[in-house]
Design a protein around this motif. Sequence first.
Motif, mmCIF file in Angstrom:
data_model
loop_
_atom_site.group_PDB
_atom_site.id
_atom_site.type_symbol
_atom_site.label_atom_id
_atom_site.label_comp_id
_atom_site.label_asym_id
_atom_site.label_seq_id
_atom_site.Cartn_x
_atom_site.Cartn_y
_atom_site.Cartn_z
ATOM 1 N N VAL A 147 29.037 -52.149 11.559
ATOM 2 C CA VAL A 147 28.796 -53.006 10.393
ATOM 3 C C VAL A 147 27.282 -53.118 10.237
ATOM 4 O O VAL A 147 26.576 -53.544 11.162
ATOM 5 N N ASP A 177 26.731 -52.569 4.506
ATOM 6 C CA ASP A 177 27.956 -53.351 4.312
ATOM 7 C C ASP A 177 27.696 -54.780 3.832
ATOM 8 O O ASP A 177 28.435 -55.323 3.029
ATOM 9 N N ILE A 178 26.645 -55.418 4.377
ATOM 10 C CA ILE A 178 26.391 -56.830 4.065
ATOM 11 C C ILE A 178 24.908 -57.031 3.801
ATOM 12 O O ILE A 178 24.064 -56.527 4.546
ATOM 13 N N TYR A 234 30.652 -63.396 7.137
ATOM 14 C CA TYR A 234 30.673 -62.199 6.288
ATOM 15 C C TYR A 234 31.144 -60.978 7.089
ATOM 16 O O TYR A 234 31.848 -60.116 6.575
ATOM 17 N N TYR A 270 34.190 -58.727 6.179
ATOM 18 C CA TYR A 270 34.038 -57.291 5.939
ATOM 19 C C TYR A 270 35.027 -56.496 6.800
ATOM 20 O O TYR A 270 35.637 -55.534 6.344
ATOM 21 N N ARG A 300 36.969 -54.653 4.267
ATOM 22 C CA ARG A 300 36.218 -53.395 4.097
ATOM 23 C C ARG A 300 35.588 -53.252 2.716
ATOM 24 O O ARG A 300 35.528 -52.154 2.159
ATOM 25 N N PRO A 334 31.991 -54.082 0.597
ATOM 26 C CA PRO A 334 30.607 -54.539 0.784
ATOM 27 C C PRO A 334 30.399 -55.960 0.234
ATOM 28 O O PRO A 334 31.020 -56.336 -0.772
ATOM 29 N N ILE A 335 29.542 -56.739 0.911
ATOM 30 C CA ILE A 335 29.322 -58.135 0.517
ATOM 31 C C ILE A 335 27.847 -58.363 0.193
ATOM 32 O O ILE A 335 26.964 -58.067 1.002
#
Length: 451
Positions: A72, A94-95, A108, A112, A116, A118-119
């Motif tokens: 991640v 991803d974040i 988060y 995630y 799965r 993206p944030i």
Amino acid sequence: MATVAFHTLGCKVNHYETEAIWQLFKEAGYERKEYESTADVYVINTCTVTNTGDKKSRQVIRRAIRQNPDAVICVTGCYAQTSPAEIMAIPGVDIVVGTQDREKMLGYIKQYQEERQPINGVSNIMKARVFEELDVPAFTDRTRASLKIQEGCNNFCTFCIIPWARGLLRSRDPEEVIRQAQQLVDAGYKEIVLTGIHTGGYGEDMKDYNFAQLLNELDSRVKGLKRIRISSIEASQITDEVIEVLDRSDKIVRHLHIPLQSGSNSVLKRMRRKYTMEFFADRLTKLKKALPGLAVTSDVIVGFPGETEEEFMETYNFIKEHKFSELHVFPYSKRTGTPAARMDDQIDENLKNERVHKLIALSDQLAKEYASGYEGDVLEIIPEEPFTETGEDNLFVGYTDNYMKVVFEGSEDMIGKLVKVKILKAGYPYNRGQFVRIAEDDMPESIRLSS
């Protein structure tokens, strides 16, 4: 056990915040790994102060993605705050969390791992009005502890993107500052460095409290603290009240970092800095009267748009006259999104470099001159680590209160303690010293009584 690895770009505040984020992961049961190894989560704390900062941040992000494509990837910090879309566009990120809401990061990551998707967790920093409490009870580096006391800046200098990355000035609750300072001293730190985005602006957003009062309380209320260092303070924030506190205190060190940026009034005006050279000179005179032997270090930007030879020489002569003890010299670099990047009369790179070298040579000369005034004196230093540059055995390095770097022969058990060292040979970047003894307070009681 889940593992996490960190990479920090940029300033002391970022390094402080990475330690704080690590505390959150530690409490959640994570194990910390080196950035070069394989981890489940990578946290990249980014910098955006220059365009190069952005570029370096992107390189470091890509390195983590290559290292473990299944990890991640979590990006935070100033570049994440100003350009979240640019970072989200990097395949594998991803974040993204900006310079607020760091405590949401673990949530988060969980989200995630389940969804799965993206944030983007970046909020509008200009609306933030409260200091985000991030505790750091101990540091990976064991000799000097940073204590973040404020966040953000209201100055909007024309060359600087930081208010857009960090928001407006917010001060930490004084009781929290005192509490954390005590916690750090109890953990064994002798020196605390007060840090922030605009450290000396502490209290400007409070009704009946200011920086001088905070210094006073740290001095009187934190038991066992030996040294208080201010990471940086603007000339405009050095009030007579602050000077009085410095004068009275035996804990606040004889070293201040006061950013000059330019020694020319016309350049300062274009930079939108909040002082004149006359004012700056007046502050220096008052400070040196209150604190004889004070070391003043500074930042200078060379080759700001439109800087003439005369303006550069005004800066050069001001520094020479006021005998700064060391300078950090930066050639002006365009930061996209700032007014200065759009100004006409950008200075030729070769000319910038020529001016940078002139100032660095002056800085080296002034640093040597300052240090030579202490040859033969016995000063207190806190050894930080072994010194390996010369290949000699048993050498250690640390700083005096007035920020001279001293190398001396000692032993591992002196690290983090206050020791008295005689300056044998002044120099730059370091001075040679000779161990005299452990400072009184660090001696075991039995030795103290028998001596």
